[in-house]
Write an enzyme that holds these catalytic residues in place. Structure first.
Site, mmCIF file in Angstrom:
data_model
loop_
_atom_site.group_PDB
_atom_site.id
_atom_site.type_symbol
_atom_site.label_atom_id
_atom_site.label_comp_id
_atom_site.label_asym_id
_atom_site.label_seq_id
_atom_site.Cartn_x
_atom_site.Cartn_y
_atom_site.Cartn_z
ATOM 1 N N VAL A 75 -20.170 -1.911 13.133
ATOM 2 C CA VAL A 75 -19.575 -0.959 14.080
ATOM 3 C C VAL A 75 -20.052 0.483 13.841
ATOM 4 O O VAL A 75 -19.751 1.369 14.640
ATOM 5 C CB VAL A 75 -18.025 -1.010 14.085
ATOM 6 C CG1 VAL A 75 -17.517 -2.354 14.542
ATOM 7 C CG2 VAL A 75 -17.443 -0.613 12.737
ATOM 8 N N SER A 154 -2.664 1.189 10.963
ATOM 9 C CA SER A 154 -1.986 0.954 9.678
ATOM 10 C C SER A 154 -0.737 1.830 9.611
ATOM 11 O O SER A 154 -0.685 2.907 10.211
ATOM 12 C CB SER A 154 -2.930 1.340 8.532
ATOM 13 O OG SER A 154 -2.236 1.345 7.296
ATOM 14 N N TYR A 167 -8.449 7.517 4.615
ATOM 15 C CA TYR A 167 -8.034 6.270 5.277
ATOM 16 C C TYR A 167 -6.865 6.548 6.241
ATOM 17 O O TYR A 167 -6.897 6.156 7.412
ATOM 18 C CB TYR A 167 -7.633 5.234 4.231
ATOM 19 C CG TYR A 167 -7.177 3.910 4.792
ATOM 20 C CD1 TYR A 167 -8.101 2.964 5.215
ATOM 21 C CD2 TYR A 167 -5.825 3.602 4.911
ATOM 22 C CE1 TYR A 167 -7.689 1.741 5.735
ATOM 23 C CE2 TYR A 167 -5.409 2.388 5.427
ATOM 24 C CZ TYR A 167 -6.343 1.458 5.835
ATOM 25 O OH TYR A 167 -5.918 0.244 6.365
ATOM 26 N N ALA A 169 -5.948 9.370 7.556
ATOM 27 C CA ALA A 169 -6.375 10.222 8.677
ATOM 28 C C ALA A 169 -7.125 9.398 9.712
ATOM 29 O O ALA A 169 -6.942 9.582 10.926
ATOM 30 C CB ALA A 169 -7.252 11.358 8.149
ATOM 31 N N SER A 170 -7.955 8.451 9.236
ATOM 32 C CA SER A 170 -8.703 7.619 10.194
ATOM 33 C C SER A 170 -7.749 6.768 11.029
ATOM 34 O O SER A 170 -7.932 6.595 12.239
ATOM 35 C CB SER A 170 -9.718 6.725 9.464
ATOM 36 O OG SER A 170 -9.077 5.666 8.760
ATOM 37 N N LYS A 171 -6.699 6.254 10.395
ATOM 38 C CA LYS A 171 -5.766 5.379 11.113
ATOM 39 C C LYS A 171 -4.829 6.187 12.020
ATOM 40 O O LYS A 171 -4.449 5.726 13.098
ATOM 41 C CB LYS A 171 -4.976 4.524 10.121
ATOM 42 C CG LYS A 171 -5.837 3.531 9.332
ATOM 43 C CD LYS A 171 -6.532 2.514 10.237
ATOM 44 C CE LYS A 171 -7.209 1.406 9.440
ATOM 45 N NZ LYS A 171 -7.843 0.398 10.310
ATOM 46 N N ILE A 200 -0.540 -5.945 3.535
ATOM 47 C CA ILE A 200 -0.832 -7.348 3.836
ATOM 48 C C ILE A 200 -1.795 -7.877 2.765
ATOM 49 O O ILE A 200 -2.828 -7.229 2.497
ATOM 50 C CB ILE A 200 -1.499 -7.484 5.232
ATOM 51 C CG1 ILE A 200 -0.653 -6.795 6.328
ATOM 52 C CG2 ILE A 200 -1.753 -8.945 5.574
ATOM 53 C CD1 ILE A 200 0.716 -7.383 6.579
HETATM 54 N N1 LIG Z 1 -4.542 -5.446 4.166
HETATM 55 C C1 LIG Z 1 -3.701 -4.479 4.454
HETATM 56 O O1 LIG Z 1 -2.709 -4.237 3.737
HETATM 57 C C2 LIG Z 1 -3.893 -3.663 5.707
HETATM 58 C C3 LIG Z 1 -2.840 -2.819 6.109
HETATM 59 C C4 LIG Z 1 -2.977 -2.065 7.254
HETATM 60 C C5 LIG Z 1 -4.126 -2.153 8.004
HETATM 61 N N2 LIG Z 1 -5.144 -2.965 7.602
HETATM 62 C C6 LIG Z 1 -6.343 -2.991 8.431
HETATM 63 O O2 LIG Z 1 -6.628 -4.317 8.809
HETATM 64 C C7 LIG Z 1 -8.027 -4.440 9.049
HETATM 65 C C8 LIG Z 1 -8.540 -5.660 8.297
HETATM 66 O O3 LIG Z 1 -8.408 -5.448 6.899
HETATM 67 P P1 LIG Z 1 -8.175 -6.622 5.840
HETATM 68 O O4 LIG Z 1 -7.016 -6.250 5.018
HETATM 69 O O5 LIG Z 1 -8.205 -7.920 6.528
HETATM 70 O O6 LIG Z 1 -9.448 -6.415 4.889
HETATM 71 P P2 LIG Z 1 -10.801 -7.204 4.705
HETATM 72 O O7 LIG Z 1 -10.563 -8.615 4.406
HETATM 73 O O8 LIG Z 1 -11.579 -6.367 3.750
HETATM 74 O O9 LIG Z 1 -11.468 -7.114 6.156
HETATM 75 C C9 LIG Z 1 -12.200 -6.026 6.606
HETATM 76 C C10 LIG Z 1 -13.110 -6.523 7.704
HETATM 77 O O10 LIG Z 1 -13.816 -5.408 8.266
HETATM 78 C C11 LIG Z 1 -15.173 -5.764 8.390
HETATM 79 N N3 LIG Z 1 -16.017 -4.580 8.352
HETATM 80 C C12 LIG Z 1 -16.061 -3.609 7.404
HETATM 81 N N4 LIG Z 1 -17.001 -2.703 7.711
HETATM 82 C C13 LIG Z 1 -17.565 -3.108 8.883
HETATM 83 C C14 LIG Z 1 -18.592 -2.599 9.708
HETATM 84 N N5 LIG Z 1 -19.271 -1.491 9.400
HETATM 85 N N6 LIG Z 1 -18.890 -3.259 10.855
HETATM 86 C C15 LIG Z 1 -18.232 -4.390 11.168
HETATM 87 N N7 LIG Z 1 -17.264 -4.927 10.426
HETATM 88 C C16 LIG Z 1 -16.942 -4.292 9.294
HETATM 89 C C17 LIG Z 1 -15.441 -6.709 7.225
HETATM 90 O O11 LIG Z 1 -16.514 -7.589 7.519
HETATM 91 P P3 LIG Z 1 -18.020 -7.452 6.954
HETATM 92 O O12 LIG Z 1 -17.932 -6.858 5.589
HETATM 93 O O13 LIG Z 1 -18.510 -8.861 6.993
HETATM 94 O O14 LIG Z 1 -18.704 -6.576 7.951
HETATM 95 C C18 LIG Z 1 -14.151 -7.510 7.200
HETATM 96 O O15 LIG Z 1 -14.231 -8.583 8.096
HETATM 97 C C19 LIG Z 1 -8.662 -3.115 8.601
HETATM 98 O O16 LIG Z 1 -8.896 -2.308 9.724
HETATM 99 C C20 LIG Z 1 -7.594 -2.516 7.728
HETATM 100 O O17 LIG Z 1 -7.679 -1.112 7.676
HETATM 101 C C21 LIG Z 1 -5.058 -3.726 6.470
#
Ligand SMILES: NC(=O)c1ccc[n+]([C@@H]2O[C@H](COP(=O)([O-])OP(=O)(O)OC[C@H]3O[C@@H](n4cnc5c(N)ncnc54)[C@H](OP(=O)(O)O)[C@@H]3O)[C@@H](O)[C@H]2O)c1
Length: 263
Positions: A75, A154, A167, A169-171, A200
């Site tokens: 992205v 988030s 992080y 600020a981005s969200k 999560i």
């Molecule tokens: N886990 C939490 O507690 C939590 C809480 C609030 C919000 N979130 C949000 O939920 C979303 C998913 O996070 P997650 O916890 O599931 O973590 P994760 O398992 O690390 O997943 C992150 C995903 O983003 C992809 N990604 C990263 N950089 C990218 C890029 N430049 N282009 C395309 N894809 C990219 C990664 O895939 P590749 O590396 O294969 O590209 C991976 O599939 C994120 O936006 C995170 O900020 C998570």
């Protein structure tokens, strides 16, 4: 006269005949939500940089009966976004009905220590990347007659979290973007909502656990546990489907009560 008034309640969540595109679908929340959408009847396009992984996961999902495609997507690259959109539209012969804009990276570091390069890296994926992917997808949805965009933000974009300045600020930016998009796109029947998970358990979250924050974090959650990707499925299905047809511009928290804990 209400549309769908006589249908069973569950029918409003059915995604049969819909195409759902998921970024960040190679692991964690994105992968789990892609599978949930497939189980609800949708065809799915799983997008991420780890191409082999999304291709393999797509093969598993095809066993559920619908179509699934693994697509390379970074992205941070406009060319990559355009290529992914093109590939998805060519393969399914239509634009996505739903985008789950889930690609994201985290950075856990004190504000005073975050470098300009680290700031850029976070904003590039979480805000600029989410903006550009949503913009390209929304344009295709407008042409097709409507759609639903779920920006995965988030709770860190709602309340301050220590060591999460870039992080958070981005969200916060993504939440605001979702509201502006909701306003501008409603006339084209494109709904846009921000889904705000709390803590999560995923690969990303492991960084917090490894840093020794588990006990302190759990104490701040009224339900006294971290969430799982499965905890997000109900909210995501609501926002994706006809069941959420009057929802746009919402900021939906799924956080065990974290954002309403007591002062
Ligand atoms: N886990 C939490 O507690 C939590 C809480 C609030 C919000 N979130 C949000 O939920 C979303 C998913 O996070 P997650 O916890 O599931 O973590 P994760 O398992 O690390 O997943 C992150 C995903 O983003 C992809 N990604 C990263 N950089 C990218 C890029 N430049 N282009 C395309 N894809 C990219 C990664 O895939 P590749 O590396 O294969 O590209 C991976 O599939 C994120 O936006 C995170 O900020 C998570």
């Amino acid at each position: 006269m209400q549309k769908n008034h006589d249908k069973p309640v569950g029918a409003a969540f059915d995604l049969s005949g819909k195409l759902v595109m998921v970024s960040g679908a190679s692991s964690g929340i994105g992968l789990h939500l892609a599978a949930a959408m497939a189980k609800a009847g949708a065809d799915v396009a799983l997008c991420a940089r780890r191409t082999e992984r999304v291709r393999q996961e797509a093969e598993h999902l095809e066993a559920l009966g619908g179509q699934a495609l693994g697509v390379a997507l970074d992205v941070t690259s406009v060319d990559s976004i355009d290529q992914a959109m093109h590939q998805v539209q060519q393969h399914f012969n239509r634009a996505p009905d739903v985008l789950i804009n889930c690609a994201g990276v985290a950075l856990l570091k004190p504000f005073l220590e975050q470098t300009p390069e680290e700031l850029d890296a976070v904003l590039n994926v979480n805000l600029r990347g989410a903006f550009l992917l949503a913009q390209r997808t929304a344009a295709a949805m407008v042409e097709q007659g409507g759609g639903s965009i779920i920006n995965v933000a988030s709770t860190a974009g709602i309340r301050p979290g220590g060591f999460l300045s870039s992080y958070g600020a981005s969200k916060a930016g993504l939440i605001h973007l979702s509201k502006v998009m909701a306003f501008e796109l409603a006339r084209y029947k494109v709904r846009v909502n921000a889904l705000c998970p709390g803590n999560i358990e995923t690969d990303m979250h492991k960084e917090f656990e490894d840093a020794g924050f588990t006990e302190a974090l759990v104490k701040r959650i009224p339900q006294r546990r971290f969430g799982t990707s499965q905890d997000l499925v109900g909210a995501a299905l609501l926002l994706a489907s006809e069941a959420g047809s009057y929802m746009t511009g919402a900021v939906l928290t799924v956080d065990g009560g974290q954002t309403v804990n007591s002062l």
